[in-house]
Design an enzyme around this catalytic site. Structure first.
Site, PDB file in Angstrom:
ATOM      1  N   LYS A   5     -14.456 -44.287  33.889  1.00  0.00           N
ATOM      2  CA  LYS A   5     -13.406 -43.562  33.161  1.00  0.00           C
ATOM      3  C   LYS A   5     -13.361 -44.070  31.723  1.00  0.00           C
ATOM      4  O   LYS A   5     -13.223 -43.289  30.780  1.00  0.00           O
ATOM      5  CB  LYS A   5     -12.053 -43.743  33.859  1.00  0.00           C
ATOM      6  CG  LYS A   5     -10.975 -42.881  33.215  1.00  0.00           C
ATOM      7  CD  LYS A   5      -9.690 -42.833  33.995  1.00  0.00           C
ATOM      8  CE  LYS A   5      -8.708 -41.863  33.350  1.00  0.00           C
ATOM      9  NZ  LYS A   5      -7.351 -42.015  33.841  1.00  0.00           N
ATOM     10  N   ASN A  55      -5.352 -47.301  31.855  1.00  0.00           N
ATOM     11  CA  ASN A  55      -6.706 -46.932  31.425  1.00  0.00           C
ATOM     12  C   ASN A  55      -7.442 -48.180  30.958  1.00  0.00           C
ATOM     13  O   ASN A  55      -6.841 -49.208  30.686  1.00  0.00           O
ATOM     14  CB  ASN A  55      -6.635 -45.978  30.227  1.00  0.00           C
ATOM     15  CG  ASN A  55      -6.294 -44.567  30.649  1.00  0.00           C
ATOM     16  OD1 ASN A  55      -6.681 -44.136  31.732  1.00  0.00           O
ATOM     17  ND2 ASN A  55      -5.577 -43.849  29.797  1.00  0.00           N
ATOM     18  N   GLY A  90       7.727 -48.773  33.927  1.00  0.00           N
ATOM     19  CA  GLY A  90       7.118 -47.983  32.856  1.00  0.00           C
ATOM     20  C   GLY A  90       7.391 -46.520  33.136  1.00  0.00           C
ATOM     21  O   GLY A  90       6.544 -45.831  33.708  1.00  0.00           O
ATOM     22  N   GLY A 129       7.156 -43.658  31.794  1.00  0.00           N
ATOM     23  CA  GLY A 129       6.528 -42.589  31.010  1.00  0.00           C
ATOM     24  C   GLY A 129       6.206 -41.431  31.941  1.00  0.00           C
ATOM     25  O   GLY A 129       6.769 -41.315  33.043  1.00  0.00           O
ATOM     26  N   ASN A 144     -12.354 -40.033  23.129  1.00  0.00           N
ATOM     27  CA  ASN A 144     -11.036 -40.250  22.526  1.00  0.00           C
ATOM     28  C   ASN A 144     -11.019 -40.707  21.071  1.00  0.00           C
ATOM     29  O   ASN A 144     -10.260 -40.161  20.272  1.00  0.00           O
ATOM     30  CB  ASN A 144     -10.210 -41.193  23.411  1.00  0.00           C
ATOM     31  CG  ASN A 144      -9.686 -40.484  24.639  1.00  0.00           C
ATOM     32  OD1 ASN A 144      -9.942 -39.301  24.832  1.00  0.00           O
ATOM     33  ND2 ASN A 144      -8.950 -41.179  25.480  1.00  0.00           N
ATOM     34  N   GLY A 200       4.538 -42.696  35.324  1.00  0.00           N
ATOM     35  CA  GLY A 200       5.516 -43.462  36.105  1.00  0.00           C
ATOM     36  C   GLY A 200       6.550 -42.554  36.742  1.00  0.00           C
ATOM     37  O   GLY A 200       6.863 -42.683  37.930  1.00  0.00           O
TER      38      GLY A 200
HETATM   39  O1  PAF Z   1      -7.586 -39.488  27.644  1.00  0.00           O
HETATM   40  C1  PAF Z   1      -7.611 -38.294  27.997  1.00  0.00           C
HETATM   41  O2  PAF Z   1      -6.918 -37.438  27.508  1.00  0.00           O
HETATM   42  C2  PAF Z   1      -8.535 -37.899  29.134  1.00  0.00           C
HETATM   43  O3  PAF Z   1      -8.842 -39.054  29.851  1.00  0.00           O
HETATM   44  C3  PAF Z   1      -9.815 -37.187  28.703  1.00  0.00           C
HETATM   45  C4  PAF Z   1     -10.785 -37.237  29.825  1.00  0.00           C
HETATM   46  C5  PAF Z   1     -10.421 -37.775  27.471  1.00  0.00           C
HETATM   47  C6  PAF Z   1      -9.567 -35.713  28.534  1.00  0.00           C
HETATM   48  O4  PAF Z   1      -8.797 -35.339  27.481  1.00  0.00           O
END
Ligand code: PAF
Length: 311
Positions: A182, A101, A10, A12, A190, A15
């Site tokens: 996280k 993630n 990967g 990206g 997000n 990586g």
């Molecule tokens: O996904 C992201 O960009 C980051 O994990 C976070 C913490 C939301 C900061 O922009």
């Protein structure tokens, strides 16, 4: 004896950053679906430019070597397919490191892979500038461990290798909690910034602030039922502090999910929101705001997948 090669599957931003940093310390090979230039440039957080030749291989034309470790650095939604494409090629026992993630591929690949599976969570920041150029935007920290707390020696050895290569890393026995934490931050930030196309700092203001608070409240209840300890041990207040701290620290950032939306790519909504909603269902909890975001992101993903209308 030369140490065996670390495969990084990967290529990206993350990586290529890992490959670049490890390359001076252990043999590495970048594995991807399409060929990339062998000479790669890394711009460091200090603004220096480094050029290095990196060994490459296409995923469908792998060399007949047995890797020491396979690092899977695809986006979360690409991890299981990337693993499936390699799995038959790997003998039993090759360690796999998952850098994704969310909390979706980690439990599934920990079951499926025929060898130790370490999960990593990192705050290293990187972005791709071109096929031959990556920026290491900011130094961070990486935690590594297996979901069941086994293979501590392997996690420690790999953390040492990463640290020596300039990516400070630590072996931990609670990676499951760290992945969920996280995920919790990502779930509160997000989807909102991606849907409303705003920078993280705009979440502090109306009309977004109460929307973040509602997401935090839903996440806190679900994670309490899942037995995931809040940061600082402080219940919903612990989650609030963590999320608002990250918003503050990343106020001028465009979050990864917004960048994916702006670039017309699939977002990581399934890896971030679906595990929370699955946990909510298991515990009989309602999570209407999280559900609304997941529905909206799924509709967008379906529209992306549709062929353009003939006209
Ligand atoms: O996904 C992201 O960009 C980051 O994990 C976070 C913490 C939301 C900061 O922009």
């Amino acid at each position: 004896m030369t140490p065996a090669t670390h495969w990084i599957v990967g290529p990206g931003a993350l990586g290529r950053l890992i490959a670049f940093r490890l390359a001076g310390h252990v043999p590495v090979r970048l594995v991807g679906r399409r060929p990339l230039p062998g000479r790669q440039t890394l711009v460091t957080p200090e603004g220096d430019t480094r050029v290095q030749a990196l060994a490459m291989a296409r995923a469908d034309a792998l060399p007949p070597e047995i890797p020491a470790v396979v690092h899977l650095t695809t986006k979360a939604h690409g991890a299981e397919a990337a693993h499936a494409a390699l799995a038959a090629r790997l003998p039993d026992g090759v360690p796999l490191v998952l850098w994704q993630n969310g909390f979706a591929c980690q439990p599934r690949l920990s079951e499926r892979h025929r060898g130790p599976v370490l999960c990593a969570t990192t705050t290293e920041g990187a972005h791709v500038q071109a096929d031959d150029r990556v920026t290491h935007a900011g130094h961070g920290h990486t935690y590594l461990g297996t979901l069941d707390g086994t293979h501590a020696d392997l996690a420690t050895a790999l953390a040492r290798t990463l640290t020596a290569a300039g990516l400070p890393a630590e072996a931990v026995d609670d990676i499951r909690v760290r992945l969920w934490r996280k995920l919790a931050v990502n779930a509160a930030i997000n989807p909102l910034v991606a849907r409303f196309a705003i920078r993280n700092g705009q979440l502090r203001d109306r009309p977004f602030r109460p929307l973040v608070e509602r997401l935090i409240a839903e996440v806190a209840v679900i994670l309490a039922a899942e037995g995931v300890t809040p940061p600082g041990g402080g219940g919903q207040e612990g989650w609030r502090q963590l999320v608002w701290q990250v918003v503050e620290a990343t106020a001028s950032n465009r979050a990864s999910m917004l960048q994916d939306v702006l670039a017309g790519r699939l977002t990581e909504h399934e890896a971030i929101l679906a595990p929370l909603l699955a946990a909510a269902e298991r515990h009989g909890l309602a999570a209407p705001c999280l559900a609304d975001h997941l529905t909206a992101m799924r509709l967008r993903a379906a529209a992306l997948a549709e062929p353009p209308a003939a006209c």
